[in-house]
Design a protein around this motif. Structure first.
Motif, PDB file in Angstrom:
ATOM      1  N   SER A   1      29.793  84.344 110.916  1.00 24.88           N
ATOM      2  CA  SER A   1      29.571  85.745 111.289  1.00 24.88           C
ATOM      3  C   SER A   1      30.410  86.648 110.397  1.00 24.88           C
ATOM      4  CB  SER A   1      29.927  85.991 112.764  1.00 24.88           C
ATOM      5  OG  SER A   1      31.319  85.818 112.996  1.00 24.88           O
TER       6      SER A   1
ATOM      7  N   ASN B   1      25.069  74.334 122.279  1.00 26.92           N
ATOM      8  CA  ASN B   1      26.007  75.328 121.747  1.00 26.92           C
ATOM      9  C   ASN B   1      25.296  76.201 120.711  1.00 26.92           C
ATOM     10  OD1 ASN B   1      26.242  74.029 119.001  1.00 26.92           O
ATOM     11  ND2 ASN B   1      27.035  72.339 120.272  1.00 26.92           N
ATOM     12  N   GLU B   2      26.028  77.137 120.143  1.00 27.35           N
ATOM     13  CA  GLU B   2      25.486  78.037 119.119  1.00 27.35           C
ATOM     14  C   GLU B   2      26.145  77.798 117.763  1.00 27.35           C
ATOM     15  OE1 GLU B   2      25.968  81.979 120.603  1.00 27.35           O
ATOM     16  OE2 GLU B   2      24.353  81.787 122.080  1.00 27.35           O
ATOM     17  N   TRP B   3      26.640  76.598 117.557  1.00 23.61           N
ATOM     18  CA  TRP B   3      27.327  76.296 116.310  1.00 23.61           C
ATOM     19  C   TRP B   3      26.366  76.211 115.138  1.00 23.61           C
ATOM     20  CZ3 TRP B   3      30.517  71.442 118.210  1.00 23.61           C
ATOM     21  CH2 TRP B   3      31.352  71.837 119.261  1.00 23.61           C
ATOM     22  N   ASN B   4      26.934  76.368 113.948  1.00 23.68           N
ATOM     23  CA  ASN B   4      26.158  76.136 112.726  1.00 23.68           C
ATOM     24  C   ASN B   4      27.080  75.595 111.639  1.00 23.68           C
ATOM     25  OD1 ASN B   4      26.977  79.277 112.489  1.00 23.68           O
ATOM     26  ND2 ASN B   4      26.744  78.453 110.423  1.00 23.68           N
TER      27      ASN B   4
ATOM     28  N   ARG C   1      31.037  79.138 114.047  1.00 25.30           N
ATOM     29  CA  ARG C   1      29.898  80.048 113.886  1.00 25.30           C
ATOM     30  C   ARG C   1      30.121  80.970 112.683  1.00 25.30           C
ATOM     31  NH1 ARG C   1      29.386  83.238 119.219  1.00 25.30           N
ATOM     32  NH2 ARG C   1      31.489  82.483 119.683  1.00 25.30           N
TER      33      ARG C   1
END
Length: 343
Positions: free
Chosen positions: A282, A313-316, A280
């Protein structure tokens, strides 16, 4: 014909027993049966002080005759450490097992491309090519592969996907990736920091084939032909100092990264740091009580965003540039990749 036991014999049996001699030896020494010695010496046991005195005496005699300390202690029925203590000899602090825990320092000034969590062969070619294209356009002096370049699925302790490539195929793909990266950046410095996925090989060997530990050719650098491609591999959770920027994969600290992995990293490291691991992008910025500026960053990944084991999921996708000055100061550009486009 039974042997007549005299008071003198009884006194001698008790003395020998008190001196620590075994019943069998006393019986042989005096020429009577085991039962006779046991009968007349029942309850007669040497005191701790007497045993220590006898052992120390024998130990000194053996040392005087040229016996090595360890062997003399063994023959006296004790240990080297006990004799050292009893005789007041110097006992040194035992040597510690030393490991190189110093950071790996990168002093090369210029722009560095940082890629993390590629997870070959579960990688995303479009995202990787976007990062490489931008890096070639802007120019880089080095490439830092910040962990989990390989997925090492077959070596995992988790449930296996029967359709996933075998580890031998992952290594082949890893060698092809190194060759591809070297072709893209022929003059760049390459540093590859191992992540938790690559560390699976060492754990696998220790748990299932410890005799192979340390054998050249079985280790990951050899399997990937790292030297042939000019790649320096950093292992054992070792910190990297890219100029004055602390770089970790992210698994060095325990925890899941929280809502904002960069802030989580800042609270763990208490200083400027960059990591991958959490897939992620950030950032976290703060000032300390002395108005000193601090910041931390977490990078996006370059792998499949919908793997079978975690499709939600919250992956990027993402990567970073770090420009290092001659004095070690630096600036970080933390990039996202969305649908193959850099943001």
């Amino acid at each position: 014909m039974p042997v007549t036991v005299t008071p003198a014999m009884i006194a001698r049996m008790k003395k020998l027993r008190a001196g620590g001699m075994t019943i069998n030896k006393i019986a042989t020494e005096i020429g009577v049966s085991f039962g006779v010695v046991q009968k007349y010496t029942q309850g007669v046991l040497p005191t701790r002080e007497e045993i220590t005195k006898e052992r120390t005496k024998k130990f000194k005699e053996l040392i005087a005759n040229g016996e090595p300390v360890v062997q003399a202690a063994y023959k006296a029925g004790t240990t080297k450490e006990t004799m050292q203590r009893e005789l007041g000899l110097g006992i040194k602090m035992p040597d510690a097992v030393k490991r190189d825990a110093k950071p790996y320092i990168i002093n090369t000034a210029g722009r560095w491309l940082i890629l993390s969590d590629i997870h070959l062969p579960q990688h995303d070619p479009q995202a990787i090519e976007a990062a490489i294209k931008e890096a070639k356009r802007r120019g880089v002096v080095g490439v830092l592969l910040n962990g989990d370049v390989l997925d090492c699925h077959e070596l995992s302790k988790h449930d296996k996907d029967p359709s996933a490539p075998r580890y031998i195929d992952e290594l082949r793909i890893g060698r092809e990736f190194f060759a591809y990266m070297r072709q893209q950046f022929p003059k760049a410095e390459f540093v590859y920091k191992l992540g938790n996925h690559e560390e699976r090989l060492g754990k696998y060997i220790i748990q299932r084939a410890p005799a192979l530990e340390g054998i050249e050719g079985v280790d990951l650098p050899s399997c990937l032909n790292a030297k042939d491609h000019g790649v320096t591999i950093i292992r054992d959770k070792r910190l990297i100092e890219l100029g004055k920027l602390n770089v970790l994969h992210g698994h060095e600290y325990m925890g899941g990264g929280g809502v904002n992995p960069a802030r989580w990293l800042f609270l763990k490291a208490r200083g400027v740091a960059l990591c991958g691991h959490f897939h992620r992008t950030s950032e976290h910025h703060a000032k300390d009580i002395s108005d000193k500026y601090q910041a931390s960053w977490s990078l996006g990944c370059l792998c499949d965003l919908k793997p079978l084991y975690a499709p939600l999921n919250e992956w990027n996708h993402g990567f970073a540039f770090c420009t290092v000055e001659n004095d070690g100061s630096f600036s970080v550009e933390n990039k996202r990749i969305i649908d193959g486009k850099i943001m």
